[in-house]
Structure formats: C-alpha cells, structure tokens
Write an enzyme that holds these catalytic residues in place. Structure first.
Site, PDB file in Angstrom:
ATOM      1  N   ASP A 111      -9.114  -4.729  -5.960  1.00  0.00           N
ATOM      2  CA  ASP A 111      -8.696  -3.850  -4.857  1.00  0.00           C
ATOM      3  C   ASP A 111      -9.794  -2.819  -4.589  1.00  0.00           C
ATOM      4  O   ASP A 111     -10.203  -2.089  -5.487  1.00  0.00           O
ATOM      5  CB  ASP A 111      -7.385  -3.146  -5.234  1.00  0.00           C
ATOM      6  N   SER A 165       0.831  -1.191   0.000  1.00  0.00           N
ATOM      7  CA  SER A 165       0.000   0.000   0.000  1.00  0.00           C
ATOM      8  C   SER A 165       0.876   1.256   0.000  1.00  0.00           C
ATOM      9  O   SER A 165       1.614   1.489  -0.950  1.00  0.00           O
ATOM     10  CB  SER A 165      -0.955  -0.033   1.204  1.00  0.00           C
ATOM     11  N   HIS A 196      -7.479  -5.437  -1.462  1.00  0.00           N
ATOM     12  CA  HIS A 196      -6.256  -4.721  -1.096  1.00  0.00           C
ATOM     13  C   HIS A 196      -5.272  -5.622  -0.369  1.00  0.00           C
ATOM     14  O   HIS A 196      -4.072  -5.534  -0.560  1.00  0.00           O
ATOM     15  CB  HIS A 196      -6.621  -3.514  -0.230  1.00  0.00           C
TER      16      HIS A 196
END
Length: 803
Positions: free
Chosen positions: A743, A670, A777
């Site tokens: 995601d 991330s 994610h």
C-alpha cells in the site's frame, strides 16, 4: 505531573509499541481462491473501450485494454523510490493497465480503421499530434520501452525509437507544436549498469533535523538510504532529444539530467524545464525535491533560471511552497510564461489581504516579470479563454470551502471581474466547467465565440444528476441552456462535433443500457448512434437500482443508492450490505444534496461490493455519511455522526420492508474502512464488517488525516477518540481486514491493519486479516481481485446472511 490526557496518550502509544514488538500471531499463506463462477465470468468479460477524440473532434479513438493484469505482471521487480514505483525492466513507472487494440472511427462516415500493431500488445494510451494526423504511444517490452507512431488516416504504424525510452518521472514524450517532431526522454548514452547494493553496510543510515518545522504528510515509498538515492538518480536521469518524424533523426537537447518535464512554448522556440537536483529529500516525493525552473531555447541552451527552490519540507499545513509554482505557457501567445507566488509565506493561518499573485514574463525573458493580479484567497487554477491573454482564474478559501472565479485580461493588469462565487460543496448550484478545445499548437483553451463560452456540468438535483450544456455570456453573465439530460436516463455532453455548434456528441446510458456515443442535432434533437457497445454483464441486467432518501434523527436529509438482486420479490426481507465513505461538510444544506444518478448504467468491475447482488443480498451503495460542522472541529463529533447516519440508513431499509435488521453488514475502503471499524466499535447496528486498506490508529498520522487540520499534539483526545485501534476491546462483531502489502497511500500503511488485527486477537475478537502480495491501496491483479471477492462473500455469508 503529566495530565490524565497526556498519560492516556503515553500509555496508548506504549501499548502500540508493545504490540508491535511482543505480540506474535500466525500467518498462513493460502492459495488464491475464486468467488462463485458467475462473478468470475463477469470480471473476465472484456471491458468497454476508452474513447477519445482528435483535436478537430471528427475522429474517435477507441482504446481497448486488459481488464486486469495477472499477479505475475504485478510481481515483476520494482523499486519504491522518491514516492514512485520504478520497474527497471522497462525504465518506467509501474504500469498496471496496458492497451491492446486501437480503432479509429470517422464520425461522419462511420468508417473504422484498425491500427496496425505488432504482437505483444502492451501499449500506453496514444496521444494525438496537435494537427490530429498522428498518434504517438509507448510500447512496453521485457527489456525496455519503445516509442511508436500511427498515421490516423491509414492506421499504419512504425517504431520511432527504443528500447531506450525513459518514462520514470515524465510521460516519456511530448509533441512539438509543429506536429512534425517530438521531444523524447531517453536513457543517457553509456549509462552503464545499475548501481549495486552494498553487501556490507558502510555504517548506519542517519537523518538529522534542527530548527526545521517539517510537518509533512505520511508519504510512502520515500528515499531512505544513500543507495536509494543512487538508484533514483540512475533511473530518473535522462537525455532529452528532438525526434524528427520525416527523417527519424535525433537532436540532443540540453545536457543529461533529472527532468520532470520539458514543455515547448506555443511557437516552439523555447522550453520550460523543471530540473530535479540534489540534495534529495527523505521526507517528500520527488515532485517536491529541490529543483530549478528554467527556460531553454529550442536547442537546449539556457536562457533564464526562473527559480532555484529547496525541497518543500517546511510547507505550512494546508499551505503551499514559497517561490514560483504552477508555471505554464499562455496558450495563444508565442512564448509568454505565467506562474503563481504566495504572498503570505504559503501559510493559510497567517492574516493577509492577498494570499497569491500571478506573474507573467514574455520572450526574450530579459525584463522583470509583470504582475497580472493578486488574489484574496489561494490560487486554484487558470482556464485560458479563446482570446489571447484572457482567462478565468479560480481561488479557494479553505476555511469556508468557498470557490470564486474571476475573469481577467493580461493587457489590463490588476483588474478582476467576479464571474462565479459559491461553496465548493454546493453541487446544485455548480455552473459547470468550460468546454475545452485544442489550439493548433496543442494547448487547450476554453471554446469561445465572441463574448460566449460553453459550460458543461453534472446538473446535480434532488432527483439525481441531469447533465447540461449552457451557452454563457461573459459580459452579461446570462446563460442559455442548449442541452439537458432527460428524466429517467443519463446522458452527458462530451464534445461539439467539428467546428460548428449545431451538433454535439453525447454519451447515453440507462440502468439497462451501457454507455454509448451519439451524434445529436441540437435543433431537431435527432440522434445518430456512433457506437454500439454491448452489455458486459447481461447476467445482472435485472438488478433494480433506486435512489432512496431518509432523515437522520437530527433532521439532516440523507440518501443512497439501493440495489436489489435479480428476482427480488416485494416484501421479502434480505441480508443487506451498507457500503459508504464519510465526507465532511460545512453546513447541512450542502451535506444533504444528492450526488450521482440512479439512472446510470452499473459496471461490475474490480472487487466491487455490488457483486453481493449475485448472492441474494441487497446493497445500499454510497450511503451518505456526512460529518457536518466547523471545518476545524467537526471531527470532534465524527463518531456520533457516523453512528447516526448508519442508524438512519438501517431504519429506512427496515421501514421499506427490505432489510432484516439482524442481518446487515457494513463495509468500506480506505477512509470507509476507518468508518467501518469505528461503527463496529461504537455501535451494535451491524452483524459484521469488511474494512479494506484502512488506517485505524490516528497517532500514526500525527499531522492530520483526511481533512482534519489539527495535529495530534493540538487535539490528542480527538486522535484517540476516533482511532478504532484505541477501542479494539469494543469491537465485538466479526471484522474482515484486507490490505495490500505494498500500500502506497499516505497514512494507510499495511501495519495499520496488522496492528489492529493483533489487538483484536488480544481481546479474543472474531477477525480475519488478508494481506495481498504486491498490491497497493487499490487491488489490481486478477488473482487478488477474485480472492478479495471470495473472502468478502464468505465472510458475510458466515456472519451476516446465516446469522
């Protein structure tokens, strides 16, 4: 004429569009791969159960669960609607962790009772009834959702309702305060079939705006079409019932509707309802849709509408919506409602003496609300104390990242007494959080004895966390330490055992001993084991873990946790993986504080970078990557600061004789992936990088990112400078990009990795793009997790270890 700055921005955005439309590259779908067998064995080992306690803290609930779902489970059809993912087969939000076994353990006798469950073990985490006699939980089926009940004394279970339960935007059920009934959400009667998608469109999908300043985040899974609206309304609409445990009779409560929650008052006579209504928004998730806050009586009849609020599309950046928010029942009063309202239009940039006020309204709700107090800064939360009407309210000053907590008494409106006042980033001086207990009606309050409450905290220190338990006097503000973790281990307070204060339950662990629960006598310090969970990965017990400290060139103190592989020999220089995540700080003192403990047990789960230890790498995990400065402008120096942080880490490992400077890889997930790509673009410190689920073009998050408070149009140079995509021509080290195709995290659209890969290919760089089907994610499916680890190890073996 346009300025050079604007021209550069225009050219950059044009380049992005050209890449999106004209650059093609091949995707080859490969079979899922496996990492080395020792990694597969560790990941396939059963995880330790989750532990929860009954309201009286005399019984433990051990909840066992599947380590990872299969890709078959993950690939079940789901709809991406209104900010959530709906699985139509069971009328629920997408669920990826299922519980398979429940064990009840009496703390005093040690007797264990296995909860009797039918086959097809796919359950939710159980919820205790307020009196602790029952557990309610959901059972997920291929054709619906059921509600089940377990008796805590015997472990016997029975089905209460289903398969028409509905947990799309709510939890599906709520215990009533009497512990003899539940409020449940079910599909409406005669719901009919799912709306069919039109085979031929009736026309284009159109959105229009005029005069609205909707500077919202880049949310994903939003509504996009009228058909999406129909689907959301179909699956989110429910009928509320009261279900009596003794008779199993159902009583309809109110009309069908889209209810985010229906919460009973402590006396059970009223219900607080959040009702979602049209028009639906295409810009924000369902929780920010137009809605009413209503009070019903216990049979579902309307008593009062507290607020009728529009969609929260025009909330100022870093601000809050106008109108009532944070509605909640006061725990120790029969039916007294409180909520918060902004006094500054919700705009943190607007000068204001007070930003929020808290109001209260009591049954029968016919009078005007009473203002309890006003806050100079933004309301952050209330913790109700063990005396009716009293509590601790916390405000947050976003510009200074400062947190202040006050004591209040609703019987004395307007009076606030300051209790705690410190930086929200100051871990060393954090006083801890109040120990909470359940009331007889199921609400939570701070445990209170006279003027005393109890505070439990991490106990952050330069040597690492040493958790503590304090007895705190609300009048004198003096505290007495009851418990503190010893040096060299990690032990944390969990709860008081029963209603006395002489025994506590703790969780104890060390680098070689997994967490287990103990009963501790505070006077004699005698410890009695309550559990004996085994080491789930004994293959890695010999891994060495230590806290290392080092300094940046400007003198900023940094730290990280160094892991050395089994069999490491002193003086041997190893390939190293540096894994990090940048964080922002106002001042060097808080940025330098140690967070975490070197004495915690290490779990090897999911696609963890720590699995590199099985392949002979050293790993510097949670290497501090602070970005320090004024909150409004600190990102102006983001790139040079993370480069300086990385250099300091490598220099330290070199001085220790551990790292081979030519064989150091960097990785992150991330915002850590964003960091990784920037480090490869702006330094030559690393041999290669791994960037997972990152965002690399900040022009695609134009209204801010992470804690950045300026927009693209306010700071165009910054957005370009920190975007690795704009510097793809400088990334001359091999980079592995991994991203979930589904995601749903704000800002990290899959296109971020796809476009960066396209740019890298255009410049002849060495790169690999791995897109994981159905993954979000974070990565969940067993096949995906194992494949990610195989990719990571292969990449660094090729470009780091064998460099």
């Amino acid at each position: 004429m346009k300025s050079n700055k604007s021209l550069f921005l225009t050219l950059a955005l044009t380049f992005l569009l050209l890449l999106s439309s004209s650059i093609s590259y091949l995707f080859a779908q490969e079979p899922y791969r496996l990492p080395p067998k020792e990694i597969v064995d560790i990941l396939d080992a059963p995880p330790l159960p989750q532990v929860r306690f009954d309201p009286s803290r005399q019984t433990m609930l051990l909840s066992y669960y599947q380590a990872m779902p299969s890709i078959e489970e993950l690939s079940r059809p789901f709809y991406r609607l209104a900010g959530i993912r709906i699985t139509p087969h069971d009328n629920s939000r997408q669920t990826l962790r299922f519980f398979t076994k429940f064990v009840l353990k009496d703390i005093k006798s040690g007797r264990e009772t296995i909860v009797d469950l039918p086959e097809e073990p796919r359950y939710s985490q159980p919820e205790w009834s307020p009196d602790g006699k029952y557990l309610a939980f959901l059972r997920h089926l291929d054709n619906g959702l059921e509600l089940w009940l377990a008796e805590a004394s015997s472990g016997q279970t029975r089905k209460l309702f289903g398969p028409e339960m509905n947990a799309v935007i709510s939890d599906g059920f709520t215990w009533m305060p009497d512990s003899r009934s539940l409020l449940i959400m079910a599909n409406p009667e005669n719901r009919g079939p799912e709306p069919r998608a039109p085979r031929v469109p009736a026309g284009p999908n159109i959105q229009e705006t005029s005069g609205k300043f909707a500077q919202v985040a880049t949310f994903q899974d939003l509504l996009r079409t009228p058909y999406d609206e129909k689907l959301f309304e179909y699956y989110a609409t429910v009928q509320t019932y009261r279900l009596d445990l003794a008779s199993n009779q159902l009583e309809k409560i109110g009309p069908p509707g889209i209810y985010q929650y229906v919460n009973p008052s402590p006396d059970g006579q009223f219900l607080l309802v959040k009702k979602i209504k049209r028009p639906f928004s295409y810009s924000v998730p369902f929780s920010s849709f137009s809605h009413t806050l209503e009070i019903w009586d216990s049979r579902g009849q309307m008593v009062k509408i507290i607020a009728d609020l529009p969609a929260a599309e025009e909330v100022p950046r870093n601000g809050v919506p106008v109108g009532p928010r944070w509605p909640q029942w006061q725990p120790l009063k029969p039916s007294s409602l409180t909520w918060v309202e902004a006094l500054d239009g919700g705009d943190p940039e607007k000068p204001a003496t007070h930003r929020d006020r808290v109001l209260s309204l009591e049954a029968p709700f016919t009078q005007d609300p009473v203002e309890l107090f006003r806050l100079p800064q933004r309301f952050q939360g209330i913790i109700w104390l063990g005396k009716a009407g009293r509590g601790l309210v916390t405000e947050y000053e976003w510009k200074k990242r400062w947190r202040t907590t006050y004591h209040f008494d609703s019987a004395n409106p307007g009076a606030l007494r300051k209790i705690f006042d410190l930086s929200s980033q100051d871990q060393y001086n954090d006083p801890g959080r109040p120990v909470m207990v359940s009331t007889s009606s199921g609400q939570t309050v701070a445990l209170q004895d006279g003027d005393f409450i109890y505070l439990s905290g991490n106990g952050a220190s330069p040597e690492g966390d040493r958790p503590f338990l304090d007895k705190f006097n609300l009048k004198t503000l003096m505290k007495t330490r009851l418990f503190r973790c010893e040096k060299g281990v990690y032990e944390v307070f969990v709860a008081f055992a029963g209603n006395k204060r002489d025994r506590i339950i703790t969780s104890f662990e060390s680098p070689t001993v997994p967490p287990n629960y103990y009963l501790v006598n505070l006077k004699s310090r005698k410890k009695t084991a309550l559990t004996s969970f085994p080491d789930p990965a004994p293959q890695l017990t010999a891994v060495r873990k230590q806290l290392i400290k080092y300094k940046r060139e400007d003198g900023l103190e940094l730290s990280g946790f160094l892991y050395l592989p089994p069999g490491y020999k002193e003086g041997e220089r190893l390939p190293v993986v540096v894994w990090a995540y940048p964080r922002e700080y106002n001042d060097p003192a808080t940025a330098s504080q140690v967070r975490g403990s070197p004495y915690r047990f290490t779990f090897y789960r999911g696609p963890s970078q720590l699995f590199f230890l099985t392949q002979g790498y050293a790993v510097l995990d949670n290497a501090q990557m602070p970005v320090v400065g004024d909150p409004k402008t600190m990102n102006d120096t983001f790139v040079p600061q993370i480069v300086a942080n990385a250099k300091a880490a490598i220099d330290a490992l070199d001085r220790m004789g551990i790292a081979d400077r030519q064989r150091v890889g960097v990785g992150g997930h991330s915002y850590g992936a964003f960091m990784t790509a920037n480090l490869l673009a702006h330094s030559d410190l690393f041999a290669a990088g791994i960037a997972r689920s990152g965002a690399y073009n900040r022009t695609l998050t134009p209204f801010g990112f992470q804690n950045e408070r300026r927009t693209l149009w306010e700071a165009p140079d910054l957005y370009l400078k920190v975007s690795p995509f704009m510097h793809a021509n400088k990334i001359n080290e091999p980079i592995l990009l991994i991203h979930g195709e589904a995601d749903n995290n704000s800002g990290t659209f899959p296109i971020q990795s796809e476009r960066l890969f396209a740019a890298l290919k255009g410049f002849g760089a060495t790169a690999r793009l791995v897109m994981l089907p159905y993954e979000s994610h974070g990565y969940a499916a067993r096949e995906s997790v194992l494949h990610v680890l195989a990719e990571m190890i292969d990449w660094f073996d090729r470009y780091v270890k064998k460099k």
